[in-house]
Design a protein around this motif. Sequence first.
Motif, PDB file in Angstrom:
ATOM      1  N   PRO A 102       1.056  -3.486   5.916  1.00 23.97           N
ATOM      2  CA  PRO A 102      -0.314  -3.148   6.331  1.00 23.97           C
ATOM      3  C   PRO A 102      -0.587  -1.675   6.069  1.00 23.97           C
ATOM      4  CG  PRO A 102       1.115  -3.316   8.247  1.00 23.97           C
ATOM      5  CD  PRO A 102       1.940  -3.757   7.067  1.00 23.97           C
ATOM      6  N   VAL A 103      -1.838  -1.366   5.755  1.00 22.07           N
ATOM      7  CA  VAL A 103      -2.229   0.033   5.549  1.00 22.07           C
ATOM      8  C   VAL A 103      -3.051   0.545   6.729  1.00 22.07           C
ATOM      9  CG1 VAL A 103      -2.108  -0.156   3.048  1.00 22.07           C
ATOM     10  CG2 VAL A 103      -4.270  -0.639   4.208  1.00 22.07           C
ATOM     11  N   LEU A 104      -3.307  -0.345   7.709  1.00 21.90           N
ATOM     12  CA  LEU A 104      -3.964   0.017   8.964  1.00 21.90           C
ATOM     13  C   LEU A 104      -3.085  -0.442  10.118  1.00 21.90           C
ATOM     14  CD1 LEU A 104      -7.648  -1.171   8.296  1.00 21.90           C
ATOM     15  CD2 LEU A 104      -6.736   1.134   7.969  1.00 21.90           C
ATOM     16  N   ASN A 139      -4.968  -0.759  15.740  1.00 24.49           N
ATOM     17  CA  ASN A 139      -6.240  -0.175  16.174  1.00 24.49           C
ATOM     18  C   ASN A 139      -7.129   0.220  15.005  1.00 24.49           C
ATOM     19  OD1 ASN A 139      -5.516  -0.324  18.967  1.00 24.49           O
ATOM     20  ND2 ASN A 139      -4.202   1.474  18.678  1.00 24.49           N
ATOM     21  N   SER A 140      -6.802  -0.287  13.817  1.00 23.30           N
ATOM     22  CA  SER A 140      -7.557  -0.020  12.586  1.00 23.30           C
ATOM     23  C   SER A 140      -7.514   1.456  12.176  1.00 23.30           C
ATOM     24  CB  SER A 140      -9.017  -0.480  12.724  1.00 23.30           C
ATOM     25  OG  SER A 140      -9.076  -1.875  12.917  1.00 23.30           O
ATOM     26  N   CYS A 180      -8.859  -6.303   3.123  1.00 21.77           N
ATOM     27  CA  CYS A 180      -8.977  -6.545   4.553  1.00 21.77           C
ATOM     28  C   CYS A 180      -9.962  -7.680   4.808  1.00 21.77           C
ATOM     29  CB  CYS A 180      -9.438  -5.266   5.257  1.00 21.77           C
ATOM     30  SG  CYS A 180      -9.652  -5.430   7.029  1.00 21.77           S
ATOM     31  N   PHE A 181      -9.531  -8.660   5.613  1.00 25.05           N
ATOM     32  CA  PHE A 181     -10.387  -9.796   5.958  1.00 25.05           C
ATOM     33  C   PHE A 181     -11.189  -9.461   7.210  1.00 25.05           C
ATOM     34  CE2 PHE A 181      -7.047 -11.585   3.405  1.00 25.05           C
ATOM     35  CZ  PHE A 181      -7.705 -12.521   2.623  1.00 25.05           C
ATOM     36  N   GLU A 182     -12.505  -9.643   7.119  1.00 26.77           N
ATOM     37  CA  GLU A 182     -13.379  -9.386   8.251  1.00 26.77           C
ATOM     38  C   GLU A 182     -13.674 -10.683   8.993  1.00 26.77           C
ATOM     39  OE1 GLU A 182     -16.736  -7.649   6.317  1.00 26.77           O
ATOM     40  OE2 GLU A 182     -15.892  -5.624   6.350  1.00 26.77           O
ATOM     41  N   LEU A 223      -9.654  -1.558   1.045  1.00 23.98           N
ATOM     42  CA  LEU A 223      -9.343  -0.300   1.710  1.00 23.98           C
ATOM     43  C   LEU A 223      -8.829   0.667   0.652  1.00 23.98           C
ATOM     44  CD1 LEU A 223      -7.456  -1.884   4.745  1.00 23.98           C
ATOM     45  CD2 LEU A 223      -9.811  -1.023   4.732  1.00 23.98           C
ATOM     46  N   SER A 224      -9.640   1.655   0.333  1.00 21.26           N
ATOM     47  CA  SER A 224      -9.328   2.547  -0.791  1.00 21.26           C
ATOM     48  C   SER A 224      -8.866   3.930  -0.363  1.00 21.26           C
ATOM     49  CB  SER A 224     -10.565   2.687  -1.702  1.00 21.26           C
ATOM     50  OG  SER A 224     -10.969   1.443  -2.208  1.00 21.26           O
ATOM     51  N   HIS A 225      -8.570   4.105   0.938  1.00 14.04           N
ATOM     52  CA  HIS A 225      -8.182   5.442   1.399  1.00 14.04           C
ATOM     53  C   HIS A 225      -6.847   5.866   0.782  1.00 14.04           C
ATOM     54  CE1 HIS A 225      -6.160   2.742   4.309  1.00 14.04           C
ATOM     55  NE2 HIS A 225      -5.202   3.658   4.298  1.00 14.04           N
ATOM     56  N   SER A 226      -6.625   7.166   0.795  1.00 14.29           N
ATOM     57  CA  SER A 226      -5.422   7.731   0.175  1.00 14.29           C
ATOM     58  C   SER A 226      -4.165   7.301   0.916  1.00 14.29           C
ATOM     59  CB  SER A 226      -5.519   9.262   0.161  1.00 14.29           C
ATOM     60  OG  SER A 226      -4.348   9.814  -0.400  1.00 14.29           O
ATOM     61  N   LEU A 227      -3.175   6.841   0.150  1.00 15.03           N
ATOM     62  CA  LEU A 227      -1.890   6.441   0.719  1.00 15.03           C
ATOM     63  C   LEU A 227      -0.788   6.867  -0.266  1.00 15.03           C
ATOM     64  CD1 LEU A 227      -0.537   4.858   3.097  1.00 15.03           C
ATOM     65  CD2 LEU A 227      -0.483   2.903   1.545  1.00 15.03           C
ATOM     66  N   PRO A 228      -0.238   8.046  -0.079  1.00 15.06           N
ATOM     67  CA  PRO A 228       0.809   8.531  -0.995  1.00 15.06           C
ATOM     68  C   PRO A 228       2.083   7.700  -0.909  1.00 15.06           C
ATOM     69  CG  PRO A 228      -0.131  10.323   0.301  1.00 15.06           C
ATOM     70  CD  PRO A 228      -0.600   9.051   0.924  1.00 15.06           C
ATOM     71  N   PHE A 229       2.766   7.576  -2.028  1.00 12.52           N
ATOM     72  CA  PHE A 229       4.069   6.908  -2.066  1.00 12.52           C
ATOM     73  C   PHE A 229       5.023   7.795  -2.866  1.00 12.52           C
ATOM     74  CE2 PHE A 229       1.047   5.046  -5.076  1.00 12.52           C
ATOM     75  CZ  PHE A 229       1.642   5.343  -6.302  1.00 12.52           C
TER      76      PHE A 229
END
Length: 387
Positions: free
Chosen positions: A200-202, A205-206, A263-265, A273-279
């Motif tokens: 999950p990327v959230l 609590n989202s 993400c399913f609503e 969800l396109s927010h930045s997530l470094p790897f």
Amino acid sequence: MGQRSGRQERSKKPEVALSETMEAEIEVQNNKEEIEEVKAKNQKLASVFGVADLKNEAVGLYNLGQTCCLNSLLQVFFMNIRFTRILRRITVPSPARRRSSVPYQMLLLLEKMQCGKCKAVCPTDLAYCLAEHRVKLFVQYDAAQLFLTLWNLLKKQMKNPELVEELSDLYTIRIQEHLACQKCSFEIKSNSTMLTLPLPVLDANSHRLKTLEHCLQYFFLPEKLTGQNMCFCQQCGRKTPFLQSMELVHLPQTLTLHLKRFCFERSSRTHKLSHSLPFPQELDFREVLTENQCQADDREKATWQYELFAVVAHSGYSSCGHYCAYIRSLTECKWYCFNDSQVCQVSWDDVKCTYGRSNLNWRETAYLLFYMKKHPQQPSPGVSECL
């Protein structure tokens, strides 16, 4: 009747024997021809080393109609030297079954890519083969789901048990799941395997998880099952709150991480969800997970050091978009971008562009991450790797 029938059979015995002899000779001759054909094919395919050897120019795959997802995954498979070594050892199926054999058609496509002089080739035969197994053209696929579909078809159609086991060892993750009743001491343990870790990327609590390491830590956090999620406790005789947790038992040579960016609503619609997530380029699970989240000895844990091998990135929205693959050559130690028929060398900074940005939904964002062990327990001889 029985004796009369017996006399009739004996009277025809020389004729039957002659017929059986002729049929046997024909069958032997056909078998010899088929064996020679298989030997010739095997000798021809034995020369295929895989697209991972990029001493020659890399080869792309033409898009046949929304096949960008398939093309990206095929390039990730083919660039993995250990996978191509397994693929090259498959049993060549009979002529009647070759058209519908996914491993065989993948091998033919690999040969075509390796031996051809074109900058891109058409995966037409493989696409038709997959269509027979309900993987249709002109359909937008989820890369994680298609990866699982291809994997299952490969395992199902490989006839050699040793190769199936090698393929499983190359990709399969093993975990142990725990369910513990919070009212008594009742506990359930079960072992399971996974092809990918769906991260999950959230959080619950989202809130956005900031790095890949945070996603991994959150994935292995114990979860309380309360309310409607309560489980039936055999010892208590009723539904009670449970604590669900997972422990990592074994990690494969090639580790696949699935970033759950779709993400399913509640309205049954999905959004990306396109927010930045470094790897990171290097990933050591001993530094990411706690002792309580691992169930492995020191020898196993010593191999849990990884380096990034490939990124399958998605650009666009959940309803429409495009896939491409960034892959590091194991022989050249250089990054390449495989965008259908277009292939070009890129830098690590280009790969980092797939981290994502919230204000640019169309921008490429990493969706599948493939990590390769830096120090495998049984390294393949003659494989030059920059790990």
